[in-house]
Design a protein around this motif. Structure first.
Motif, PDB file in Angstrom:
ATOM      1  N   UNK A   1       0.849  -1.187   0.000  1.00 35.93           N
ATOM      2  CA  UNK A   1       0.000   0.000   0.000  1.00 35.93           C
ATOM      3  C   UNK A   1       0.885   1.238   0.000  1.00 35.93           C
ATOM      4  N   UNK A   2       0.775   2.058  -1.026  1.00 39.67           N
ATOM      5  CA  UNK A   2       1.600   3.268  -1.058  1.00 39.67           C
ATOM      6  C   UNK A   2       1.049   4.317  -0.102  1.00 39.67           C
ATOM      7  N   UNK A   3       1.947   5.080   0.497  1.00 39.80           N
ATOM      8  CA  UNK A   3       1.588   6.135   1.431  1.00 39.80           C
ATOM      9  C   UNK A   3       2.223   7.433   0.940  1.00 39.80           C
ATOM     10  N   UNK A   4       1.411   8.458   0.788  1.00 38.17           N
ATOM     11  CA  UNK A   4       1.872   9.778   0.360  1.00 38.17           C
ATOM     12  C   UNK A   4       1.694  10.751   1.511  1.00 38.17           C
ATOM     13  N   UNK A  30       6.205   7.939   0.700  1.00 36.53           N
ATOM     14  CA  UNK A  30       6.776   8.866  -0.279  1.00 36.53           C
ATOM     15  C   UNK A  30       6.391  10.279   0.128  1.00 36.53           C
ATOM     16  N   UNK A  31       7.376  11.157   0.220  1.00 37.42           N
ATOM     17  CA  UNK A  31       7.069  12.558   0.513  1.00 37.42           C
ATOM     18  C   UNK A  31       6.522  13.217  -0.736  1.00 37.42           C
ATOM     19  N   UNK A  32       5.355  13.849  -0.583  1.00 35.17           N
ATOM     20  CA  UNK A  32       4.752  14.584  -1.688  1.00 35.17           C
ATOM     21  C   UNK A  32       4.916  16.071  -1.394  1.00 35.17           C
ATOM     22  N   UNK A  33       5.746  16.785  -2.142  1.00 32.42           N
ATOM     23  CA  UNK A  33       5.978  18.204  -1.851  1.00 32.42           C
ATOM     24  C   UNK A  33       4.670  18.997  -1.858  1.00 32.42           C
TER      25      UNK A  33
END
Length: 267
Positions: A1-4, A30-33
């Protein structure tokens, strides 16, 4: 499961908090700017910030655009993602809950909201799914009014939100999401996400210790350029309130309005 995780470049303390939290829980993200107010020109602000029920602050436009980036990422990846704001505090059982939801492979769900935020929600009288992780029940979510700090978004839901954006103006992020009654949304109970500024309200810290840099909408008093502009926004707000009332009438016989439970031992 991807996490943003939506995070402003200058908010390094928040990012460090999320890194530590996710390491403890065994989660990768994943850091989402995040979009900054500095990224929004006055021209863009005028075109984006004045189409909702009241004038949006520039920080609210930036928050909305940040969530829009997350929706676009979900569509691009064609896989669901847990979208978090960088002041989200996660329950200990969340990793197991995400794994169980992923295994379930829901086909008819657009969004699952994990957050609780001191306001009643309109949900189904009975759960539509029961999960083992955290003894979590998933209820149909018919109406929510605050909170976009922690929600699992499926590609179908992201497409619906982006399609609506193509037809309407931006709003505060949570208001835009949860006023889209075409979304098939669920609410998790007990809640698995809470924002730091809500910890005191739920007895998790002795007093409020944080204030979001993304932007809060509660208790904001808008400033209008003229009486005519105020009347225009008031008309929009009345239309929004009418839509909420109609929604409640549509679901009232199968719904209940109540607070969502939170298990403090999981935080």
């Amino acid at each position: 499961m991807q996490i943003l995780i939506i995070n402003l470049e200058r908010s390094q303390e928040r990012l460090a908090f999320q890194i530590k939290q996710c390491l403890t829980l065994g989660l990768s993200f994943q850091r989402l700017p995040a979009v900054s107010v500095d990224d929004i020109s006055e021209e863009d602000y005028k075109s984006l910030g004045f189409g909702w029920q009241r004038p949006l602050r520039k920080v609210e436009v930036a928050c909305f655009l940040s969530h829009q980036r997350a929706w676009e990422s979900v569509v691009k990846s064609d896989s669901p993602a847990l979208i978090l704001e960088d002041d989200a505090v996660l329950a200990k059982h969340l990793p197991y809950l995400l794994a169980e939801i992923e295994k379930q492979d829901f086909k008819d769900v657009d969004l699952i909201n994990f957050e609780v935020r001191s306001r009643k929600k309109i949900i189904s009288k009975q759960p539509v799914h029961q999960l083992k992780a955290g003894n979590t029940a998933l209820y149909a979510l018919f109406q929510d009014r605050t909170g976009a700090a922690g929600y699992l978004l499926y590609p179908s839901g992201a497409q619906k939100l982006l399609q609506r954006l193509a037809e309407t103006a931006p709003a505060i992020a949570d208001g835009f999401i949860f006023s889209h009654y075409g979304l098939n949304s669920l609410q998790a109970e007990p809640a698995a996400v809470i924002q730091e500024d809500q910890l005191a309200a739920y007895g998790l810290v002795p007093e409020e210790q944080f204030e979001s840099v993304i932007g809060r909408s509660e208790h904001h008093k808008p400033v209008y350029a003229s009486a005519a502009e105020k009347r225009k926004f008031k008309t929009r707000r009345l239309a929004g309130q009418w839509a909420m009332a109609c929604r409640y009438v549509q679901v009232m016989f199968k719904a209940q309005k109540r607070l969502i439970r939170l298990n403090r031992d999981q935080f």
